[in-house]
Scaffold this motif. Structure first.
Motif, PDB file in Angstrom:
ATOM      1  N   GLU A  80       0.833  -1.209   0.000  1.00 36.34           N
ATOM      2  CA  GLU A  80       0.000   0.000   0.000  1.00 36.34           C
ATOM      3  C   GLU A  80       0.868   1.260   0.000  1.00 36.34           C
ATOM      4  N   ILE A  81       1.899   1.261   0.832  1.00 39.43           N
ATOM      5  CA  ILE A  81       2.812   2.407   0.884  1.00 39.43           C
ATOM      6  C   ILE A  81       3.519   2.576  -0.457  1.00 39.43           C
ATOM      7  N   LEU A  82       4.020   1.475  -1.007  1.00 41.67           N
ATOM      8  CA  LEU A  82       4.734   1.554  -2.284  1.00 41.67           C
ATOM      9  C   LEU A  82       3.850   2.062  -3.417  1.00 41.67           C
ATOM     10  N   ALA A  83       2.611   1.644  -3.459  1.00 40.33           N
ATOM     11  CA  ALA A  83       1.698   2.108  -4.510  1.00 40.33           C
ATOM     12  C   ALA A  83       1.547   3.632  -4.440  1.00 40.33           C
ATOM     13  N   GLU A  84       1.441   4.149  -3.240  1.00 36.28           N
ATOM     14  CA  GLU A  84       1.293   5.595  -3.076  1.00 36.28           C
ATOM     15  C   GLU A  84       2.584   6.332  -3.427  1.00 36.28           C
ATOM     16  N   ILE A  85       3.712   5.798  -2.986  1.00 33.69           N
ATOM     17  CA  ILE A  85       5.008   6.422  -3.272  1.00 33.69           C
ATOM     18  C   ILE A  85       5.283   6.391  -4.779  1.00 33.69           C
ATOM     19  N   GLU A  86       4.968   5.269  -5.412  1.00 34.40           N
ATOM     20  CA  GLU A  86       5.159   5.139  -6.864  1.00 34.40           C
ATOM     21  C   GLU A  86       4.364   6.208  -7.597  1.00 34.40           C
ATOM     22  N   ALA A  87       3.137   6.440  -7.171  1.00 35.75           N
ATOM     23  CA  ALA A  87       2.290   7.445  -7.822  1.00 35.75           C
ATOM     24  C   ALA A  87       2.792   8.872  -7.576  1.00 35.75           C
ATOM     25  N   LEU A  88       3.373   9.113  -6.415  1.00 31.70           N
ATOM     26  CA  LEU A  88       3.814  10.472  -6.074  1.00 31.70           C
ATOM     27  C   LEU A  88       5.183  10.827  -6.641  1.00 31.70           C
ATOM     28  N   VAL A  89       6.177   9.976  -6.390  1.00 30.14           N
ATOM     29  CA  VAL A  89       7.547  10.334  -6.773  1.00 30.14           C
ATOM     30  C   VAL A  89       8.307   9.228  -7.485  1.00 30.14           C
ATOM     31  N   GLY A  90       7.761   8.031  -7.489  1.00 29.00           N
ATOM     32  CA  GLY A  90       8.476   6.897  -8.070  1.00 29.00           C
ATOM     33  C   GLY A  90       9.370   6.241  -7.029  1.00 29.00           C
ATOM     34  N   ILE A  91       9.602   4.966  -7.202  1.00 28.49           N
ATOM     35  CA  ILE A  91      10.395   4.235  -6.208  1.00 28.49           C
ATOM     36  C   ILE A  91      11.887   4.267  -6.497  1.00 28.49           C
ATOM     37  N   SER A  92      12.261   4.631  -7.715  1.00 30.37           N
ATOM     38  CA  SER A  92      13.680   4.637  -8.057  1.00 30.37           C
ATOM     39  C   SER A  92      14.430   5.770  -7.365  1.00 30.37           C
ATOM     40  N   ALA A  93      13.709   6.673  -6.733  1.00 28.23           N
ATOM     41  CA  ALA A  93      14.341   7.806  -6.049  1.00 28.23           C
ATOM     42  C   ALA A  93      15.069   7.381  -4.776  1.00 28.23           C
ATOM     43  N   PHE A  94      14.768   6.201  -4.247  1.00 26.74           N
ATOM     44  CA  PHE A  94      15.288   5.809  -2.939  1.00 26.74           C
ATOM     45  C   PHE A  94      16.401   4.775  -3.051  1.00 26.74           C
ATOM     46  N   ARG A  95      17.401   4.929  -2.197  1.00 21.55           N
ATOM     47  CA  ARG A  95      18.524   3.995  -2.154  1.00 21.55           C
ATOM     48  C   ARG A  95      18.532   3.173  -0.876  1.00 21.55           C
ATOM     49  N   ALA A  96      17.633   3.515   0.054  1.00 19.86           N
ATOM     50  CA  ALA A  96      17.541   2.774   1.315  1.00 19.86           C
ATOM     51  C   ALA A  96      16.176   3.024   1.945  1.00 19.86           C
ATOM     52  N   VAL A  97      15.763   2.075   2.773  1.00 20.67           N
ATOM     53  CA  VAL A  97      14.538   2.227   3.560  1.00 20.67           C
ATOM     54  C   VAL A  97      14.960   2.200   5.027  1.00 20.67           C
ATOM     55  N   VAL A  98      14.519   3.202   5.779  1.00 21.17           N
ATOM     56  CA  VAL A  98      14.868   3.329   7.191  1.00 21.17           C
ATOM     57  C   VAL A  98      13.586   3.229   8.016  1.00 21.17           C
ATOM     58  N   PRO A  99      13.518   2.263   8.937  1.00 16.17           N
ATOM     59  CA  PRO A  99      12.348   2.196   9.820  1.00 16.17           C
ATOM     60  C   PRO A  99      12.513   3.124  11.018  1.00 16.17           C
ATOM     61  N   VAL A 100      11.413   3.712  11.444  1.00 20.49           N
ATOM     62  CA  VAL A 100      11.418   4.439  12.707  1.00 20.49           C
ATOM     63  C   VAL A 100      11.470   3.363  13.788  1.00 20.49           C
ATOM     64  N   PRO A 101      12.355   3.491  14.758  1.00 20.22           N
ATOM     65  CA  PRO A 101      12.462   2.433  15.768  1.00 20.22           C
ATOM     66  C   PRO A 101      11.205   2.360  16.629  1.00 20.22           C
ATOM     67  N   CYS A 102      10.897   1.161  17.050  1.00 17.82           N
ATOM     68  CA  CYS A 102       9.757   0.969  17.941  1.00 17.82           C
ATOM     69  C   CYS A 102      10.133   1.456  19.328  1.00 17.82           C
ATOM     70  N   GLY A 103       9.205   2.102  19.965  1.00 23.76           N
ATOM     71  CA  GLY A 103       9.473   2.622  21.297  1.00 23.76           C
ATOM     72  C   GLY A 103       8.803   1.830  22.384  1.00 23.76           C
ATOM     73  N   HIS A 104       7.573   1.416  22.163  1.00 19.06           N
ATOM     74  CA  HIS A 104       6.816   0.724  23.204  1.00 19.06           C
ATOM     75  C   HIS A 104       6.375  -0.628  22.685  1.00 19.06           C
ATOM     76  N   THR A 105       7.352  -1.460  22.380  1.00 15.35           N
ATOM     77  CA  THR A 105       7.067  -2.765  21.815  1.00 15.35           C
ATOM     78  C   THR A 105       7.581  -3.844  22.744  1.00 15.35           C
ATOM     79  N   ARG A 106       6.811  -4.892  22.863  1.00 14.82           N
ATOM     80  CA  ARG A 106       7.298  -6.049  23.620  1.00 14.82           C
ATOM     81  C   ARG A 106       8.457  -6.671  22.866  1.00 14.82           C
ATOM     82  N   GLU A 107       9.063  -7.648  23.499  1.00 18.93           N
ATOM     83  CA  GLU A 107      10.112  -8.388  22.806  1.00 18.93           C
ATOM     84  C   GLU A 107       9.527  -8.988  21.534  1.00 18.93           C
ATOM     85  N   GLY A 108      10.325  -9.065  20.520  1.00 16.69           N
ATOM     86  CA  GLY A 108       9.847  -9.651  19.275  1.00 16.69           C
ATOM     87  C   GLY A 108       9.877  -8.642  18.150  1.00 16.69           C
TER      88      GLY A 108
END
Length: 191
Positions: free
Chosen positions: A75-103
């Motif tokens: 879903e995210i990729l479909a939106e990004i593809e429509a807005l700017v294209g996916i070839s613009a990115f060289r890496a994907v960075v996740p926001v770290p989880c703050g309040h997550t159990r182990e796992g």
């Protein structure tokens, strides 16, 4: 109201599902801003059943179904593809989880699904420090600041599962922009 009647009053379905969230979250593509940082959100809570949606998401995050990161990533990729294209990115960075159990952490799993589809690496740019307690915005204000442990110089797609106030995304973008001029931040659910 129809959804609330189908679910029942105050009773969460016994096994929350991704389908429940996909059906009930409002599809609302929005560019939000926090201070000088803008970010994209794809869905928002449905007011009459928000409490059930939050409980379902928390339950699903505790035991992430295999198909969930892939579906959200697509879903995210479909939106990004429509807005700017996916070839613009060289890496994907996740926001770290703050309040997550182990796992597993949902934002990390979404980042992995996206990166695999577009053939770029996932860069865990921030230190992960799981905290006990609530992820409520008032509690989130007490969390320690993010720590950038791996600067990224390439254009990045910054991914989060939920951006309630946008504070986490704002902080992450601010840190990343010191090294790369191109960061597109996106959260699956906003608000």
């Amino acid at each position: 109201r129809q959804i609330a009647r189908r679910i029942g009053h105050g009773v969460l379905p016994p096994e929350p599902s991704l389908a429940f969230l996909q059906e009930t979250l409002v599809e609302r593509r929005t560019i939000r801003s926090r201070k000088a940082i803008s970010y994209l959100t794809l869905r928002s809570w449905r007011s009459p059943i928000r409490i059930w949606q939050i409980k379902a998401l928390k339950s699903l995050k505790a035991h992430i179904p295999v198909e969930m990161p892939e579906a959200i990533g697509a879903e995210i990729l479909a939106e990004i593809e429509a807005l700017v294209g996916i070839s613009a990115f060289r890496a994907v960075v996740p926001v770290p989880c703050g309040h997550t159990r182990e796992g597993p952490c949902l934002s990390v799993e979404i980042a992995r699904a996206i990166a695999a589809r577009i053939g770029v690496p996932v860069v865990q740019a921030f230190a992960t420090r799981p905290l006990k307690g609530s992820s409520h915005p008032k509690e989130n204000a007490k969390r320690p600041p993010l720590v950038l442990i791996r600067p990224v110089s390439d254009p990045v797609l910054l991914v989060d599962d939920v951006a309630t106030s946008g504070a986490h995304l704002e902080e992450a973008v601010t840190l990343l922009k010191q090294y790369t001029g191109s960061v597109l931040a996106v959260a699956w659910i906003g608000g």
